[in-house]
Design a protein around this motif. Sequence first.
Motif, PDB file in Angstrom:
ATOM      1  N   SER A   1       0.831  -1.202   0.000  1.00  0.00           N
ATOM      2  CA  SER A   1       0.000   0.000   0.000  1.00  0.00           C
ATOM      3  C   SER A   1       0.870   1.258   0.000  1.00  0.00           C
ATOM      4  CB  SER A   1      -0.919  -0.006   1.216  1.00  0.00           C
ATOM      5  OG  SER A   1      -1.703   1.163   1.273  1.00  0.00           O
ATOM      6  N   ALA A   2       1.933   1.247   0.813  1.00  0.00           N
ATOM      7  CA  ALA A   2       2.839   2.403   0.872  1.00  0.00           C
ATOM      8  C   ALA A   2       3.526   2.619  -0.461  1.00  0.00           C
ATOM      9  CB  ALA A   2       3.871   2.188   1.977  1.00  0.00           C
TER      10      ALA A   2
ATOM     11  N   ASP B   1       3.762  15.836   0.990  1.00  0.00           N
ATOM     12  CA  ASP B   1       4.892  14.943   0.743  1.00  0.00           C
ATOM     13  C   ASP B   1       6.116  15.733   0.280  1.00  0.00           C
ATOM     14  OD1 ASP B   1       6.014  12.163   0.208  1.00  0.00           O
ATOM     15  OD2 ASP B   1       6.210  13.098  -1.766  1.00  0.00           O
TER      16      ASP B   1
ATOM     17  N   ALA C   1      -2.021  15.751  -0.600  1.00  0.00           N
ATOM     18  CA  ALA C   1      -1.040  14.764  -0.131  1.00  0.00           C
ATOM     19  C   ALA C   1       0.309  14.976  -0.808  1.00  0.00           C
ATOM     20  CB  ALA C   1      -1.557  13.350  -0.397  1.00  0.00           C
TER      21      ALA C   1
ATOM     22  N   ARG D   1       1.029   4.274  -2.844  1.00  0.00           N
ATOM     23  CA  ARG D   1       0.898   5.702  -2.536  1.00  0.00           C
ATOM     24  C   ARG D   1       2.101   6.485  -3.051  1.00  0.00           C
ATOM     25  NH1 ARG D   1      -2.616   8.049   1.121  1.00  0.00           N
ATOM     26  NH2 ARG D   1      -1.017   9.592   1.614  1.00  0.00           N
ATOM     27  N   ARG D   2       3.295   5.916  -2.830  1.00  0.00           N
ATOM     28  CA  ARG D   2       4.514   6.583  -3.295  1.00  0.00           C
ATOM     29  C   ARG D   2       4.491   6.763  -4.804  1.00  0.00           C
ATOM     30  NH1 ARG D   2       6.893   9.546  -0.998  1.00  0.00           N
ATOM     31  NH2 ARG D   2       6.539  10.765  -2.850  1.00  0.00           N
TER      32      ARG D   2
ATOM     33  N   ILE E   1      -5.393  14.076  -3.521  1.00  0.00           N
ATOM     34  CA  ILE E   1      -4.039  13.643  -3.880  1.00  0.00           C
ATOM     35  C   ILE E   1      -3.108  14.833  -4.059  1.00  0.00           C
ATOM     36  CG2 ILE E   1      -4.364  13.501  -6.400  1.00  0.00           C
ATOM     37  CD1 ILE E   1      -2.601  10.965  -6.295  1.00  0.00           C
TER      38      ILE E   1
ATOM     39  N   LEU F   1       1.946   9.544  -5.682  1.00  0.00           N
ATOM     40  CA  LEU F   1       2.429  10.877  -5.323  1.00  0.00           C
ATOM     41  C   LEU F   1       3.529  11.329  -6.274  1.00  0.00           C
ATOM     42  CD1 LEU F   1       2.507  10.537  -1.436  1.00  0.00           C
ATOM     43  CD2 LEU F   1       0.887  11.880  -2.798  1.00  0.00           C
TER      44      LEU F   1
ATOM     45  N   HIS G   1      -6.804   4.953  -2.514  1.00  0.00           N
ATOM     46  CA  HIS G   1      -5.889   5.681  -1.623  1.00  0.00           C
ATOM     47  C   HIS G   1      -6.261   7.146  -1.432  1.00  0.00           C
ATOM     48  CE1 HIS G   1      -2.903   2.446  -1.285  1.00  0.00           C
ATOM     49  NE2 HIS G   1      -3.225   2.154  -2.524  1.00  0.00           N
ATOM     50  N   PHE G   2      -6.921   7.740  -2.431  1.00  0.00           N
ATOM     51  CA  PHE G   2      -7.257   9.163  -2.383  1.00  0.00           C
ATOM     52  C   PHE G   2      -8.686   9.358  -2.873  1.00  0.00           C
ATOM     53  CE2 PHE G   2      -2.696   8.761  -3.190  1.00  0.00           C
ATOM     54  CZ  PHE G   2      -2.183   9.465  -2.114  1.00  0.00           C
TER      55      PHE G   2
END
Length: 201
Positions: free
Chosen positions: A15-16, A71, A67, A19-20, A64, A23, A57-58
């Motif tokens: 999941s991380a 970030d 986020a 997201r990375r 986003i 982003l 995720h968003f």
Amino acid sequence: MSEMSPDISKQAAKSAAMRRKLLDATISSLVDQGYARTTTVEICRRAGVTRGALLHHFRNLSDILAAAMSDAYDRFFLPDEDAAMSDNLAGWIDAAWEKISRPEFKAVIEVWLAARNDPKLGDGLWPAIAAYKKVFTISENSALRDRIGSSAEAEAFYRMAGETMIGMALGRATTPGGKALDHEDMVIDQLRKLADEVPVA
């Protein structure tokens, strides 16, 4: 306390990573194409994922973008890191310009302008924008204030230098290819010289 199971740990890492990827794709789109052409479709295309994956995720584009702003702030503009890199105003100029001159800062500028012109977008972005503001406000950046002082002259110079560097970053953002401006080195050198004359006590 029980340890996280391997399956849960693996899912969290996956999941991380997703997201990375999302982003990074968002920031890349903002840098390359600007806010107007940064859409959820474009972000998904760059990330190589489905719209469903993004929405997992968003909630939406505003979410986003907020986020991505946070970030970028965490990676490039942490106030404590800025303070640790500089014991005086001249040192701060070098540390700040190294960050502000990065291509990723164009993404920040794009979202700042969009938030100003789109109230709905702005509502979700103000917390991230406020975090950036702290970097350039001595009274709100205690780590930096403790190192370079808080005299009226220091704060005035600090703000002038910050606005100057943001202005040059904006100039880069409006230049084809985001190339460095011819006068950047001259301006930064002049700011360094002026910094040495500013009382910080």
